[in-house]
Design an enzyme around this catalytic site. Structure first.
Site, PDB file in Angstrom:
ATOM      1  CG  ASP A 190      -1.966  -1.032   1.244  1.00  0.00           C
ATOM      2  OD1 ASP A 190      -1.943  -1.882   0.336  1.00  0.00           O
ATOM      3  OD2 ASP A 190      -2.824  -1.041   2.145  1.00  0.00           O
ATOM      4  NE  ARG A 223      -1.190  -9.477   0.259  1.00  0.00           N
ATOM      5  CZ  ARG A 223      -2.005  -9.626   1.318  1.00  0.00           C
ATOM      6  NH1 ARG A 223      -2.757  -8.618   1.704  1.00  0.00           N
ATOM      7  NH2 ARG A 223      -2.065 -10.744   1.973  1.00  0.00           N
TER       8      ARG A 223
HETATM    9  O1  F6P Z   1      -2.113  -4.400   4.237  1.00  0.00           O
HETATM   10  C1  F6P Z   1      -1.927  -4.624   2.917  1.00  0.00           C
HETATM   11  C2  F6P Z   1      -3.152  -5.172   2.239  1.00  0.00           C
HETATM   12  O2  F6P Z   1      -2.694  -5.704   1.014  1.00  0.00           O
HETATM   13  C3  F6P Z   1      -4.281  -4.155   2.036  1.00  0.00           C
HETATM   14  O3  F6P Z   1      -4.144  -3.413   0.871  1.00  0.00           O
HETATM   15  C4  F6P Z   1      -5.506  -5.035   2.006  1.00  0.00           C
HETATM   16  O4  F6P Z   1      -6.656  -4.337   2.387  1.00  0.00           O
HETATM   17  C5  F6P Z   1      -5.148  -6.066   3.009  1.00  0.00           C
HETATM   18  O5  F6P Z   1      -3.759  -6.210   2.975  1.00  0.00           O
HETATM   19  C6  F6P Z   1      -5.827  -7.413   2.823  1.00  0.00           C
HETATM   20  O6  F6P Z   1      -5.380  -8.239   3.831  1.00  0.00           O
HETATM   21  P1  F6P Z   1      -5.821  -9.760   4.035  1.00  0.00           P
HETATM   22  O7  F6P Z   1      -5.196 -10.543   2.931  1.00  0.00           O
HETATM   23  O8  F6P Z   1      -5.257 -10.133   5.366  1.00  0.00           O
HETATM   24  O9  F6P Z   1      -7.300  -9.801   3.973  1.00  0.00           O
END
Ligand code: F6P
Length: 411
Positions: A138, A306
């Site tokens: 982010d 990611r």
């Molecule tokens: O914190 C980074 C992030 O990629 C955010 O952009 C997103 O809202 C969140 O993680 C999603 O997290 P998880 O995979 O734990 O639901």
């Protein structure tokens, strides 16, 4: 055999929060440098969770390690050792007990605000020697990285994980463009980013014309202006196609509720109290069709930025910041986090351009308003300059569909 400075000492590394493509590169870079100083290097698995109960610790010393491979070989979790709404009991005593039991002398926590915030509390309240290491796709963790452009000095952010994610999103956008053009559609692309639009901005490098970010609330008035501009941009486009990017955390005016709010993907929250967002792109696409009569589709990019391998910029960034960790270790300068002093191109990712900030100063950093063009609902040239340092260029082909029209033969 020469005795190294920290022979007999143990340094442990953990990764917490959402994964990024640069985590393994960070682990490998820190491990290699700590080993050269003589530390035995442990990996704590699943973030803070690996320091609870009996502990879940592995030995990374003299082991093969692939820093190009994305994600984290140490696994991650959103565990908070401090009391939280979800988990009111403090698990700090378990953490302290395990640090002692496993003989860990220094702890390096690779994470964002939550993971490093907990590390900082352990340092301040319990005197545990910690060093924080930044990460987030982010890019909203305060790193005090200055962006010098023309006569502006802006406080930007540069977190490992963001450069790889940025490249992935820019390429994704460039690819989705061909589909948008083939169907003369509007694509509403949803990009991760709960509170900040740094990553959403990278779509403009791939061909997105408009972008909505959490920092600028989409009130009833702004929505009206937005829809007008969507129509104008679409009609003006030579191929009658348009890409609109939207952060998952955009605050959007809901007519039925008469309220500006985020769109939740679930009512669940994690141990740091964060809810899950998702679904805003579908709402915007259907409102575009209803209000403007234009064909629009939602595209959630989700975990794509990611996932996958570490890109070159991130590889070198993590190595450079790990060089700074060496200095912090040598000076026993704990409670700090290495950062880049300024936004630089790849070849200037060098230790002399780093500094260290107090972990007490980290926190969320939204986009500087100069990076956003409020009238055009898109990112400004200043943001493009910021991104050009990190991405250089994204190459994509463009083709012309303006062929001569053939008329039927006369009589
Ligand atoms: O914190 C980074 C992030 O990629 C955010 O952009 C997103 O809202 C969140 O993680 C999603 O997290 P998880 O995979 O734990 O639901």
């Amino acid at each position: 055999m020469t005795r190294k400075l920290y022979s007999g000492k143990t340094l442990a590394i953990l990764t917490g929060g959402g994964d990024t493509p640069a985590l393994n590169s960070s682990i490998e870079s820190i491990r290699n440098r700590a080993s050269l100083l003589g530390y035995r290097v442990y990996g704590i698995r699943k973030g803070w969770k690996g320091l609870l109960g009996d502990g879940d610790i592995v030995d990374l010393s003299h082991q093969p390690y692939d820093g190009w491979y994305g994600g984290t070989a140490l696994l991650s979790s959103r565990t908070n050792p401090f009391p939280s709404k979800k988990n009111p009991e403090s698990r700090v005593p378990q953490v302290l007990r395990n640090l002692e039991r496993y003989g860990i002398d220094v702890l390096v926590t690779i994470g964002g605000d939550d993971t490093n915030g907990a590390a900082k509390r352990l340092y301040e309240t319990e005197g545990i020697p910690v060093i924080g290491f930044p990460k987030t796709i982010d890019n909203d963790l305060k790193t005090r990285t200055m962006h010098y452009v023309d006569d502006h000095i802006l406080e930007a952010v540069l977190c490992p994980g963001f450069p790889s994610a940025a490249k992935a999103i820019a390429e994704f956008t460039a690819n989705i463009k061909t589909t948008a053009e083939s169907h003369q559609r509007i694509m509403v692309m949803e990009v991760m980013g709960r509170d900040a639009g740094w990553l959403t901005g990278t779509t403009t490098f791939g061909g997105a014309t408009m972008a909505l970010v959490p920092e600028v609330h989409m009130t009833r008035e702004r929505k009206d202006l937005f829809f007008e501009l969507v129509k104008e941009n679409y009609m003006r486009h030579p191929k009658k196609a348009l890409i609109i990017a939207v952060s998952e955390g955009v605050r959007w005016y809901d007519e039925a509720k008469d309220k500006v709010d985020v769109v939740h993907a679930s009512s669940e929250t994690d141990e740091f109290g964060h809810p899950r967002f998702g679904g805003i792109s579908g709402i915007i696409a259907s409102e575009i069709t209803q209000k403007l009569g234009l064909e629009a589709r939602a595209q959630i990019t989700g975990y794509y930025p990611r996932a996958g391998q570490c890109r070159n910029y991130d590889r070198r960034l993590t190595q450079t910041l790990a060089d700074k960790v060496v200095e912090l270790l040598l000076n026993k300068d704990y409670g700090k986090m290495p950062v880049m002093k300024k936004i630089v191109p790849f070849q200037e990712l060098e230790e002399f351009n780093t500094s260290a900030i107090d972990m007490g100063d980290i926190g969320n950093q939204p986009l500087p308003i100069e990076y956003y063009d409020l009238d055009e609902f898109t990112f400004s040239d200043l943001y493009s300059d910021f991104l050009r340092n990190i991405l250089r260029e994204v190459h994509y082909h463009d083709f012309d569909t303006d062929f001569p029209v053939v008329l039927p033969k006369e009589g």
